[in-house]
Design a protein around this motif. Sequence first.
Motif, PDB file in Angstrom:
ATOM      1  N   ARG A 254       1.643   4.480  -3.034  1.00  0.00           N
ATOM      2  CA  ARG A 254       1.421   5.674  -2.721  1.00  0.00           C
ATOM      3  C   ARG A 254       2.818   6.305  -2.776  1.00  0.00           C
ATOM      4  O   ARG A 254       2.797   7.645  -3.552  1.00  0.00           O
ATOM      5  CB  ARG A 254       0.915   5.865  -1.266  1.00  0.00           C
ATOM      6  N   TYR A 255       3.835   6.135  -2.387  1.00  0.00           N
ATOM      7  CA  TYR A 255       5.001   6.901  -2.387  1.00  0.00           C
ATOM      8  C   TYR A 255       6.130   6.425  -3.358  1.00  0.00           C
ATOM      9  O   TYR A 255       7.257   6.832  -3.326  1.00  0.00           O
ATOM     10  CB  TYR A 255       5.760   6.794  -0.748  1.00  0.00           C
TER      11      TYR A 255
ATOM     12  N   GLU B 132       0.641  -1.255  -0.023  1.00  0.00           N
ATOM     13  CA  GLU B 132       0.089  -0.033  -0.126  1.00  0.00           C
ATOM     14  C   GLU B 132       0.847   1.141  -0.099  1.00  0.00           C
ATOM     15  O   GLU B 132       0.747   2.199  -0.701  1.00  0.00           O
ATOM     16  CB  GLU B 132      -0.866   0.002   1.278  1.00  0.00           C
TER      17      GLU B 132
END
Length: 138
Positions: A46-47, A42
């Motif tokens: 996102r990053y 996850e």
Amino acid sequence: MSPSLRATAPQLAETAAALAQWRSTRRRSARIPEELWSQATELAERYGIAKVAVALKLDYKSLKHRLTARNAAEDARSAPVSSSFVELDLGLPLAPAVCVLVLTDRAGRALRIELPPAASSHLVEVARSLWQVQPCSR
């Protein structure tokens, strides 16, 4: 983990702490729990894979593989499922059709001709030429 990344991603710091705790108490050949992998994927989504792999001290290729598999599974789940039947007619027969022509005369003689599909367009011409020939006299 860099201070700027830690400040912008508190979940990343929490996951890094959970991984550090697990590493300190694990057996020698134990695998990382799926829950921690799930959190890591996850965060990677996102990053970015590289930043998360470095911050969490994970193998880049393993994280990338898991993220790719997760996204593929999500795509498969979100794809609409249709229960209706769809027939695709491509215009190609499963087996080549054969045109069979059986010609008989009044005397009971018969002629059976099997023609490939390409030759069936000439069928009328063949039949006309056969019927116009006078029968042989005996």
